[in-house]
Design an enzyme around this catalytic site. Structure first.
Site, mmCIF file in Angstrom:
data_model
loop_
_atom_site.group_PDB
_atom_site.id
_atom_site.type_symbol
_atom_site.label_atom_id
_atom_site.label_comp_id
_atom_site.label_asym_id
_atom_site.label_seq_id
_atom_site.Cartn_x
_atom_site.Cartn_y
_atom_site.Cartn_z
ATOM 1 N N LYS A 152 34.999 47.401 67.021
ATOM 2 C CA LYS A 152 35.340 46.400 68.029
ATOM 3 C C LYS A 152 35.864 45.105 67.378
ATOM 4 O O LYS A 152 35.932 45.008 66.158
ATOM 5 C CB LYS A 152 34.109 46.118 68.900
ATOM 6 C CG LYS A 152 33.767 47.278 69.844
ATOM 7 C CD LYS A 152 34.872 47.532 70.853
ATOM 8 C CE LYS A 152 34.499 48.501 71.952
ATOM 9 N NZ LYS A 152 34.119 49.845 71.536
HETATM 10 C C1 LIG Z 1 35.019 50.301 77.693
HETATM 11 C C2 LIG Z 1 33.774 50.530 76.897
HETATM 12 N N1 LIG Z 1 32.588 50.431 77.499
HETATM 13 C C3 LIG Z 1 31.442 50.610 76.836
HETATM 14 C C4 LIG Z 1 31.429 50.923 75.493
HETATM 15 C C5 LIG Z 1 30.121 51.194 74.829
HETATM 16 O O1 LIG Z 1 29.885 50.433 73.713
HETATM 17 P P1 LIG Z 1 29.035 51.033 72.487
HETATM 18 O O2 LIG Z 1 29.912 51.970 71.753
HETATM 19 O O3 LIG Z 1 28.703 49.811 71.690
HETATM 20 O O4 LIG Z 1 27.841 51.681 73.060
HETATM 21 C C6 LIG Z 1 32.649 51.031 74.810
HETATM 22 C C7 LIG Z 1 32.659 51.370 73.377
HETATM 23 O O5 LIG Z 1 33.478 51.986 72.825
HETATM 24 C C8 LIG Z 1 33.851 50.843 75.528
HETATM 25 O O6 LIG Z 1 35.029 50.977 74.927
#
Ligand SMILES: Cc1ncc(COP(=O)(O)O)c(C=O)c1O
Length: 372
Positions: free
Chosen positions: A183
């Site tokens: 990210k």
């Molecule tokens: C649009 C979106 N929502 C939620 C998430 C979830 O985040 P995490 O991977 O930190 O659990 C991501 C992660 O890739 C995402 O791209």
């Protein structure tokens, strides 16, 4: 020839040193480093709201909904085109994710379609800041106010972005970020919930530590809760000092990372402008730090282009397949724009270590295929 990575964790000696410092201090779990990272995030965003760090963005979304008392029998509106994490976080509460169509120009939740899917059971809406864009949030908040819904912003892509002159995360009901490995900044894995609802923040702080009341305060003082009480369901979702130490170092680099991501996006938009069969999303690029750079391949050759790029050692991706087509989340209705975009969306390499030379290779290969 090197492989051009689609995305990448951009970490260096500073993060390695920070990890070693935590290891040397002898406590890797949740303590002062997490408290410090939360304060630094609030400072960077310029927010008075509460910042609560957790171990993934998915956990942030799950806890936000759970602590809003959303659960079995409830429904949450969500755009079909998002990472499956948004859907799973809703489903994890026992509530039903209600897949909505998206707009073709911005891949943002289509409120006209969402309005059709409202029922007495609808409790919340989860707009997704797709490709870091959140310019249509005013309309979402107006919609939520009319229909009495809570808003949980999935801002996983949007750390460092601006809306109406203020950073995303400074205004709104509940905003959730992800700090996973690729990210805009990372803490290894990780995430944060931000809210001005003090009671909700208190619930979330407890819920990230198995529901143990006020355990956060104890841990920030280097203590443990030996005598404790639990009143709600909780999870083991807290962030560790190890993760927070990485996050703090990343935060020092966020402006540099953001500038580079923005420069790469400007170069893509110049290099691919006017190409037949390729369309940009209609995003306000001046305000956003792009987590992914997405184009639409509108001439039916998206999959061929992906094959060709891969054969030239250039990684590319699809963000995302429509979730309402997945077995577990299948809907009895179709969502025409999401289904069309599911065949058109293509993500090109973008990360803070992408060299302009590698980017030129990407642009040249896309131009070659689409011109043929
Ligand atoms: C649009 C979106 N929502 C939620 C998430 C979830 O985040 P995490 O991977 O930190 O659990 C991501 C992660 O890739 C995402 O791209």
């Amino acid at each position: 020839m090197n492989t051009v990575r689609l995305s990448k964790s951009c970490v260096g000696q500073e993060e390695k040193d920070a990890v070693c410092r935590v290891i040397d201090a002898g406590y890797l779990g949740m303590g002062k480093d997490v408290q410090l990272f939360e304060e630094e995030i609030a400072d960077y965003l310029g927010t008075e709201l509460e910042v609560i760090c957790v171990n993934t963005g998915t956990a942030a979304l799950h806890l936000a909904l759970l602590c809003l008392d959303i659960g079995s029998g409830d429904e949450v509106l969500v755009p079909s085109i998002t990472y499956v994490a948004s859907f799973q976080a809703i489903a994890a509460t026992g509530a039903k994710p209600i897949a909505c169509d998206v707009t073709a120009d911005r891949v943002f939740i289509d409120l006209e379609d969402a309005a059709k899917r409202l029922t007495k059971r609808t409790k919340a809406i989860m707009p997704v800041h797709y490709a870091s864009d959140s310019q249509s949030m005013d309309a979402v908040y107006a919609f939520a106010a009319i229909h009495g819904l809570r808003v949980v912003e999935d801002a996983a892509h949007a750390f460092g972005c601006v809306r109406h002159g203020a950073r995303v995360g400074t205004v709104g009901d509940v905003i959730c970020f992800s700090f996973d490995g690729i990210k805009n900044i990372t803490s290894g894995e990780g995430g944060a919930v931000i809210t001005g609802d003090i009671e909700l923040a208190r619930r979330i702080k407890d819920a990230r530590l198995l529901g143990v009341e006020k355990d956060t305060d104890k841990r920030y003082q280097g203590q443990r809760s030996w005598s404790l009480d639990v009143k709600h369901q909780g999870y083991r979702y807290h962030m560790s000092n190890l993760m927070a130490a990485i996050g703090s170092e990343q935060l020092k680099k966020v402006n540099k990372f953001s500038e580079h991501r923005k420069a790469c996006v400007t170069r893509y938009r110049a290099g691919l402008a006017g190409v037949k069969g390729l369309a940009f999303l209609d995003l306000n690029y001046a305000d956003i730090v792009s987590h992914i750079f997405v184009v639409r391949i509108t001439d039916g050759r998206r999959d061929r282009l992906m094959e060709r790029l891969r054969s030239k050692k250039i990684e590319c991706g699809i963000h995302y397949m429509p979730n309402h087509l997945l077995d577990y989340f299948k809907t009895p209705y179709s969502l025409p724009t999401a289904e069309m975009l599911g065949c058109e969306l293509l993500s090109l390499p973008l990360h803070a270590d992408l060299s302009f030379a590698d980017q030129d290779r990407v642009i040249a290969e896309v131009l070659k295929l689409l011109a043929s």
